[in-house]
Design a protein around this motif. Structure first.
Motif, PDB file in Angstrom:
ATOM      1  N   LYS A   1      44.361  42.784  27.226  1.00 52.43           N
ATOM      2  CA  LYS A   1      44.262  41.320  27.283  1.00 52.43           C
ATOM      3  C   LYS A   1      44.730  40.819  28.656  1.00 52.43           C
ATOM      4  O   LYS A   1      44.137  39.888  29.231  1.00 52.43           O
ATOM      5  N   ALA A   2      45.773  41.441  29.212  1.00 52.77           N
ATOM      6  CA  ALA A   2      46.261  41.051  30.536  1.00 52.77           C
ATOM      7  C   ALA A   2      45.220  41.330  31.617  1.00 52.77           C
ATOM      8  O   ALA A   2      45.009  40.516  32.521  1.00 52.77           O
ATOM      9  N   VAL A   3      44.548  42.495  31.526  1.00 50.42           N
ATOM     10  CA  VAL A   3      43.516  42.835  32.504  1.00 50.42           C
ATOM     11  C   VAL A   3      42.351  41.842  32.408  1.00 50.42           C
ATOM     12  O   VAL A   3      41.800  41.409  33.431  1.00 50.42           O
ATOM     13  N   SER A   4      41.972  41.461  31.200  1.00 47.05           N
ATOM     14  CA  SER A   4      40.891  40.472  31.025  1.00 47.05           C
ATOM     15  C   SER A   4      41.277  39.145  31.667  1.00 47.05           C
ATOM     16  O   SER A   4      40.445  38.469  32.300  1.00 47.05           O
ATOM     17  N   TRP A   5      42.555  38.773  31.500  1.00 48.65           N
ATOM     18  CA  TRP A   5      43.019  37.518  32.129  1.00 48.65           C
ATOM     19  C   TRP A   5      42.936  37.622  33.642  1.00 48.65           C
ATOM     20  O   TRP A   5      42.502  36.684  34.320  1.00 48.65           O
ATOM     21  N   LEU A   6      43.345  38.767  34.196  1.00 44.70           N
ATOM     22  CA  LEU A   6      43.292  38.940  35.648  1.00 44.70           C
ATOM     23  C   LEU A   6      41.867  38.825  36.169  1.00 44.70           C
ATOM     24  O   LEU A   6      41.606  38.191  37.203  1.00 44.70           O
ATOM     25  N   ARG A   7      40.934  39.433  35.451  1.00 49.59           N
ATOM     26  CA  ARG A   7      39.535  39.359  35.889  1.00 49.59           C
ATOM     27  C   ARG A   7      39.052  37.905  35.893  1.00 49.59           C
ATOM     28  O   ARG A   7      38.290  37.493  36.777  1.00 49.59           O
TER      29      ARG A   7
ATOM     30  N   ALA B   1      42.051  37.072  44.809  1.00 46.22           N
ATOM     31  CA  ALA B   1      41.923  37.955  45.968  1.00 46.22           C
ATOM     32  C   ALA B   1      43.209  38.767  46.155  1.00 46.22           C
ATOM     33  O   ALA B   1      44.259  38.436  45.608  1.00 46.22           O
ATOM     34  N   CYS B   2      43.118  39.815  46.938  1.00 44.90           N
ATOM     35  CA  CYS B   2      44.284  40.625  47.331  1.00 44.90           C
ATOM     36  C   CYS B   2      44.997  41.279  46.157  1.00 44.90           C
ATOM     37  O   CYS B   2      46.198  41.567  46.237  1.00 44.90           O
ATOM     38  N   VAL B   3      44.268  41.519  45.066  1.00 47.38           N
ATOM     39  CA  VAL B   3      44.901  42.166  43.917  1.00 47.38           C
ATOM     40  C   VAL B   3      45.256  43.609  44.256  1.00 47.38           C
ATOM     41  O   VAL B   3      46.303  44.119  43.833  1.00 47.38           O
ATOM     42  N   ALA B   4      44.406  44.280  45.036  1.00 47.60           N
ATOM     43  CA  ALA B   4      44.708  45.653  45.434  1.00 47.60           C
ATOM     44  C   ALA B   4      46.010  45.710  46.218  1.00 47.60           C
ATOM     45  O   ALA B   4      46.827  46.627  46.051  1.00 47.60           O
TER      46      ALA B   4
ATOM     47  N   SER C   1      39.350  47.473  38.929  1.00 47.45           N
ATOM     48  CA  SER C   1      38.477  47.944  40.007  1.00 47.45           C
ATOM     49  C   SER C   1      38.168  46.760  40.920  1.00 47.45           C
ATOM     50  O   SER C   1      38.155  45.616  40.483  1.00 47.45           O
ATOM     51  N   PHE C   2      37.912  47.030  42.213  1.00 50.14           N
ATOM     52  CA  PHE C   2      37.859  45.971  43.197  1.00 50.14           C
ATOM     53  C   PHE C   2      36.601  46.053  44.057  1.00 50.14           C
ATOM     54  O   PHE C   2      36.027  47.120  44.249  1.00 50.14           O
ATOM     55  N   SER C   3      36.240  44.893  44.554  1.00 49.64           N
ATOM     56  CA  SER C   3      35.170  44.844  45.550  1.00 49.64           C
ATOM     57  C   SER C   3      35.763  45.191  46.923  1.00 49.64           C
ATOM     58  O   SER C   3      36.972  45.333  47.075  1.00 49.64           O
ATOM     59  N   SER C   4      34.903  45.318  47.924  1.00 52.25           N
ATOM     60  CA  SER C   4      35.393  45.662  49.272  1.00 52.25           C
ATOM     61  C   SER C   4      36.293  44.570  49.830  1.00 52.25           C
ATOM     62  O   SER C   4      37.101  44.807  50.726  1.00 52.25           O
ATOM     63  N   GLU C   5      36.155  43.341  49.304  1.00 50.64           N
ATOM     64  CA  GLU C   5      37.005  42.240  49.768  1.00 50.64           C
ATOM     65  C   GLU C   5      38.323  42.177  49.019  1.00 50.64           C
ATOM     66  O   GLU C   5      39.157  41.296  49.269  1.00 50.64           O
ATOM     67  N   GLY C   6      38.504  43.092  48.052  1.00 48.06           N
ATOM     68  CA  GLY C   6      39.763  43.099  47.305  1.00 48.06           C
ATOM     69  C   GLY C   6      39.730  42.278  46.035  1.00 48.06           C
ATOM     70  O   GLY C   6      40.748  42.126  45.363  1.00 48.06           O
ATOM     71  N   PHE C   7      38.554  41.716  45.682  1.00 46.96           N
ATOM     72  CA  PHE C   7      38.453  40.939  44.451  1.00 46.96           C
ATOM     73  C   PHE C   7      38.257  41.869  43.272  1.00 46.96           C
ATOM     74  O   PHE C   7      37.639  42.938  43.391  1.00 46.96           O
ATOM     75  N   LEU C   8      38.731  41.432  42.119  1.00 40.69           N
ATOM     76  CA  LEU C   8      38.529  42.204  40.893  1.00 40.69           C
ATOM     77  C   LEU C   8      37.081  42.167  40.465  1.00 40.69           C
ATOM     78  O   LEU C   8      36.419  41.126  40.559  1.00 40.69           O
TER      79      LEU C   8
END
Length: 811
Positions: free
Chosen positions: A767-773, A778-781, A803-810
Motif C-alpha cells: 500500500k505504501a509503494v502504491s501511494w509513492l507511485r 522526483a529523486c526517489v532513487a 522502479s524508476f525512469s532515467s529522470e528518477g521518477f517512479l
C-alpha cells in the motif's frame, strides 16, 4: 501440596493410568489408534467416565475393550438403545463400555467404563480417521487434542440433551496419567520435515527415497498443550485420486458396497492474479472478548495474553486494508458491541477511530455468546460491489457449536468466513466448521505462534479475486457413473486443497481411466484444470476413504436435521442412524456399546462413579493467571478444580484477599448478574487491560502509518526508526517532500530490520509503494540511497518494489 497418588480435584482415585497413541499418516489422511489403560485400585467396583476431545471432523470407526485375554468389540447402535444396553448390563452385574459423541459439538466424546471390579485392568482401543488440513504455508496439520476446557453453554441452550455434558478439568500439572505418542508418515512424495511445538525425537527415514518416516514425542511431555504435528512434503501441490474398493460383505449399491473415489484438487492461479490485490470488500472483524481470552498465551513467558495478541493483530489488519473498502469491528462475550452502527468506508478518520477503541478492548465481556453477533452481522444488508469477508477470532470454547456453524452455512452465499482458533483447547469443530461452511480458511494459533503472520496470510486469501462459476465434470468409461457425495465447491484459493468424494457404480476394466475437469472464472478469465486417474482400486486402504465419505454424509445430514421441522428431523435422524450403523462411523444420534457377556459371576457391590479429569489450558502459575480465587463459584466441575488447586497451592488466604475472578466465562456472567449496578461491576470486577511497557518495534512503526499508506516525518517516526528527529530531517534530499521521505525510510527499515516478519507487513508495504507511485515524486532513487545511509542498511531499490525512469521518477 497434599495431593498424593492418583487423585482427581475432588481427591478421588483416578482409574485411567496411561494413554498410548499411534498415528499413521498416508499422504493427507491420518489413522489414529488410541489405547486407554485403566486399573481399579479401589476395594469397590467402579464406573469411570472420561469426557475428552477429538478432532471435529474425525470419523470414529472402531471401539473395543480388552480385559485379561478377552476382547469385546463394540457395536454402533441408536444412542438411546446403546444407553439402555449399557445400563441393563451394569444393573445385572456385567461389565460394559459406552462411547458417545456430544449432540452439540462433534469434537467432544464421553467414554464410560462400567463395572470395573477391584484389582481389575482394562484396555480401551479407540480408532478414528481424519483428513489433514492444509495450512497457509503448505504444511499439513495434525492435532491430537489433549486439552479440554469446559465449553460455555449459551443462555437458552441448556434444554438440549447434548448440552449437559459435564467436563471435569484440572491443570496439566495435576493430570495423573501419562501420554506416549508415535507417528509413521508415508507419501508418494518425499517427506521434507515434520515440526511440532512439542519436543520430538529426531525424524527417522525408513527408505532412501525419504517417502516414509517415523517420529515420536519426546519423553516428559506435559499435558498443557495439544500435540500438533506439521508435516511438509516436497512438491505438495500435486492433485491425486484414490479409488477404494467396497466392502465385500456390504450390499452392492450401498455406500460401503461400491467403490469410492477421493480426489484432491489443487488449483494454481496465474502469477499476475496472485501479485494483485483487490481494493474492494467489506471486512467485518469479530473478536472474542470473553473472560478466557485473558489467559496468557502458551510459551509467551507470561508477557502477552490472548486478547493482547488479538489487539496487535487488529492493528496490522486495519493498517493493511486497501483504500476504497468498507469495514467494521464487532466484539462479543455475554453481549456484543460494534464500533460503527454499520460498515463504514475505510479512511484515515474511520481507521483512527477504530484503533482507539481496539486499544481499549479487554477480555471483560463475560461469557461466549457468538451466535447473536453473527446473526446481527448477517442481518445487515451487503454493500453492492463490496464482497463481505468475515474474520472470526475466538478461543472456541462454546457448547452450541452446531447451531453456530449452521447460521454460517445459511448465509454462505453472501460472504466468506475466515476463522482463527486461539490457544490450547480451541474447538476444532467450531474453527474448521466456520471456515468450511463459510467458504474461507481456518487457522490455529497455539504455543509460541504469533497470531499476526497467520492472520495476514488469510487476509491475502480474502484479497484474492473471488473465484466464480465453479463446476466439476466427470468423464468416465461407458457404464460407470459417479454419484458425488461432497457438497458443491463454493470457494477456491491458490494452492489450497479441495476434496471431492464420489461413489462409483458400474463395471470397468482395471486398466480403465477416468478424468475430472474443474472449470471456474477468475478475474474475468475462464480457467480449467484436469485430473486423470486410474479406476483400479488402491491396495490396503482399510476402508479409510469409505469412512471419511460416510462421515461427510453424516455431517451433512445432521446439518439438515438442525434446519428442518419435527417430521423432517425424524426422517433425517433415521437416515443418519442407518448410515452410521452401516458404515460403523459415529454420529450425534448413535453410540458405540460393548457388553462383556462372557460367562462369569456377576460383579457384586454398589457401583462407585469416578470422573477422569481432562487437562485444561496451562498449568501451575500460568493457570492461576486464568483462574484466581473467586467469591462466587458456579456448579461447574471446572470451578471445583479451581477451588481444589487454590486450596492446595495458595492456601486459605487467597480466598479472603481475592478481589475478582476469571475462573470461567460463566463465572463472569454470573458475577455480572449478581450486581444490581452495572457500572459498579465494571469498576470493581473488570480486569484492567494490560499495557505493554515497551511495544514491539515493528508494531510501533506500523501504528504510525496512515490509512493511505504513507508515513509522516515527525519525532514519533524518528524514535520508531531508532534515530533522532535531527538525524532523519537533516538527511532528507532537498527536492523531496517530507511524507515521501518518511515513507521511504519506513520501507527501508522494514526490509532492512524486519525481513523475517515480512508476512506481517508485506500488504501494508504494498500500500505504501502504491501511494509513492501516485505521488509521481522526483529523486526517489536518491531518497533510497540517502535512507540506506542514515539507517545503516543496504536495501536495493528493486527489493522495495520501486522502479524508476532515467529522470528518477517512479514507474
Amino acid at each position: 501440596m497434599n495431593c498424593c497418588g492418583l487423585l482427581t480435584a475432588q481427591k478421588e482415585p483416578v482409574p485411567l493410568k496411561s494413554v498410548e497413541v499411534e498415528l499413521e499418516v498416508r499422504d493427507h489422511v491420518a489413522t489414529v489408534v488410541s489405547t486407554l489403560n485403566y486399573e481399579n485400585k479401589e476395594d469397590k467396583p467402579i464406573e469411570a467416565v472420561f469426557v475428552f476431545p477429538l478432532p471435529g471432523d474425525a470419523a470414529v470407526c472402531h471401539f473395543s475393550a480388552t480385559i485379561g485375554q478377552k476382547q469385546i468389540v463394540a457395536e454402533v447402535k441408536e444412542k438411546q438403545e446403546a444407553r439402555e444396553d449399557y445400563d441393563d448390563a451394569l444393573s445385572s452385574g456385567q461389565q460394559a463400555f459406552l462411547l458417545e459423541e456430544s449432540e452439540q459439538s462433534p469434537d467432544i466424546f464421553s467414554l464410560s467404563v462400567g463395572s470395573l471390579p477391584p484389582g481389575e485392568s482394562a484396555s480401551i482401543r479407540l480408532e478414528y480417521v481424519t483428513e489433514l488440513a492444509v495450512q497457509a504455508d503448505d504444511g499439513l496439520r495434525f492435532c491430537l487434542p489433549a486439552v479440554l476446557n469446559p465449553r460455555y453453554q449459551p443462555q437458552g441452550s441448556g434444554d438440549s440433551e447434548g448440552a449437559s455434558v459435564q467436563v471435569t478439568s484440572v491443570p496439566a500439572s495435576l493430570v495423573p496419567y501419562g501420554l506416549s505418542f508415535s507417528a509413521r508418515v508415508s507419501s508418494p512424495r518425499p517427506v521434507s520435515k515434520v515440526e511440532s511445538k512439542c519436543s520430538l525425537d529426531p525424524l527417522q527415514y525408513l527408505n532412501t527415497e525419504q517417502t516414509q518416516a517415523t517420529v515420536k514425542l519426546a519423553a516428559g511431555h506435559k499435558f498443557d498443550r495439544d500435540v500438533e504435528l506439521l508435516i511438509y512434503y516436497k512438491d505438495a501441490h500435486q492433485p491425486t485420486a484414490v479409488v477404494e474398493a467396497g466392502q465385500a460383505s456390504a450390499e452392492p449399491g450401498s455406500l460401503m458396497g461400491d467403490p469410492v473415489v477421493m480426489l484432491s484438487l489443487y488449483p494454481e492461479f496465474p502469477e499476475a492474479v496472485m501479485s494483485s490485490v483487490s481494493s474492494h470488500g467489506e471486512f467485518v472483524l469479530l473478536l472474542d472478548r470473553s473472560g478466557s481470552m485473558d489467559c496468557i498465551t502458551s510459551d509467551s513467558n507470561g508477557q502477552e495474553s490472548r486478547i493482547g495478541s488479538a489487539r496487535d493483530t487488529l492493528l496490522l489488519l486495519l493498517k493493511s486494508l486497501p483504500m476504497g473498502c468498507y469495514f467494521n469491528i464487532y466484539s462479543f462475550g455475554s453481549s456484543y458491541e460494534h464500533i460503527f452502527p454499520k460498515s463504514v468506508e475505510y479512511s484515515e478518520k474511520t481507521m483512527e477511530e477504530a484503533l482507539k477503541k481496539v486499544e481499549a478492548m479487554g477480555a471483560n465481556l463475560g461469557g461466549t455468546e457468538i451466535l447473536e453477533p453473527l446473526k446481527h452481522i448477517y442481518s445487515q444488508p451487503c454493500i453492492p460491489g463490496q464482497p463481505r469477508q468475515l474474520f472470526v477470532f475466538t478461543d472456541g470454547e462454546v457448547g452450541n457449536t452446531k447451531e453456530v456453524i449452521n447460521v454460517v452455512k445459511q448465509n454462505s452465499g453472501s460472504h466468506r468466513c475466515f476463522s482463527f482458533g486461539i490457544g490450547e483447547g480451541a474447538s476444532s469443530a467450531l474453527i474448521n466448521g466456520l471456515a468450511k461452511e463459510g467458504g474461507g480458511h481456518a487457522q490455529f494459533i497455539t504455543g509460541a505462534d504469533r497470531m499476526q503472520p497467520k492472520v495476514m496470510q488469510s487476509l491475502r486469501f480474502a484479497l484474492q479475486p473471488a473465484v466464480k462459476d465453479i463446476s466439476v465434470t466427470w468423464d468416465l468409461p461407458k457404464g460407470v457413473c459417479a454419484a458425488v457425495l461432497s457438497p458443491p465447491i463454493t470457494a477456491l484459493f491458490h494452492g489450497q486443497r479441495s476434496l471431492v468424494y464420489a461413489q462409483l457404480t458400474g463395471q470397468s476394466s482395471e486398466a480403465a481411466e477416468g478424468c475430472v475437469t474443474v472449470k471456474y472464472s477468475l478475474a474475468g478469465h475462464a480457467s480449467e484444470s484436469e485430473l486423470h486417474f486410474s479406476l483400479k482400486p488402491a491396495e490396503d486402504t482399510g476402508l479409510t476413504v469409505h469412512r471419511l465419505a460416510a462421515r461427510l454424509l453424516i455431517r451433512s445430514l445432521e446439518m439438515e436435521e438442525s434446519e428442518g421441522g419435527e417430521e423432517q428431523d425424524r426422517g433425517v435422524k433415521k437416515k443418519v442412524v442407518e448410515l452410521s450403523v452401516q458404515s460403523g462411523v459415529s454420529s450425534a444420534f448413535t453410540a458405540f456399546v460393548a457388553v462383556n457377556k462372557h460367562d462369569g459371576e456377576a460383579i457384586q457391590g454398589p457401583l462407585v462413579h469416578r470422573d477422569v479429569p481432562a487437562p485444561m489450558c496451562g498449568g501451575g502459575m500460568m493457570y492461576m493467571q486464568c483462574c484466581t480465587a473467586s467469591f462466587a463459584f458456579s456448579d461447574l466441575d471446572y470451578d471445583n478444580a479451581c477451588l481444589d488447586l487454590e486450596d492446595q497451592v495458595l492456601g486459605e488466604a487467597m480466598y479472603t484477599n481475592a478481589a475478582y475472578s476469571l475462573c470461567s466465562d460463566q463465572d463472569q456472567e454470573q458475577h455480572a448478574e449478581m450486581s444490581s449496578d452495572e457500572d459498579l461491576y465494571t469498576e470493581e470486577v473488570q480486569v484492567p487491560v494490560p499495557k505493554q511497557s515497551r511495544r514491539d518495534p515493528l508494531l510501533r512503526l506500523v501504528s504510525l502509518q496512515k490509512a493511505s499508506g504513507c508515513w509522516v516525518l515527525d519525532p514519533a517516526l524518528a524514535a520508531a526508526l531508532g534515530k533522532t528527529s535531527k538525524e532523519v530531517e537533516n538527511t532528507k534530499p532537498s527536492a523531496v517532500n517530507q511524507e515521501v521521505w518518511a515513507t521511504i525510510l519506513a520501507l527501508i527499515w522494514l526490509h532492512g530490520f524486519k525481513r523475517d516478519a515480512q508476512e506481517e507487513w508485506e500488504l501494508l508495504a504494498m500500500k505504501a509503494v502504491s501511494w509513492l507511485r501516485a505521488q509521481n515524486a522526483a529523486c526517489v532513487a536518491e531518497c533510497v540511497e540517502a535512507g540506506n545511509a542514515v539507517l545503516g542498511c543496504e536495501v536495493q531499490k528493486d527489493t522495495l518494489g520501486l522502479s524508476f525512469s532515467s529522470e528518477g521518477f517512479l514507474l
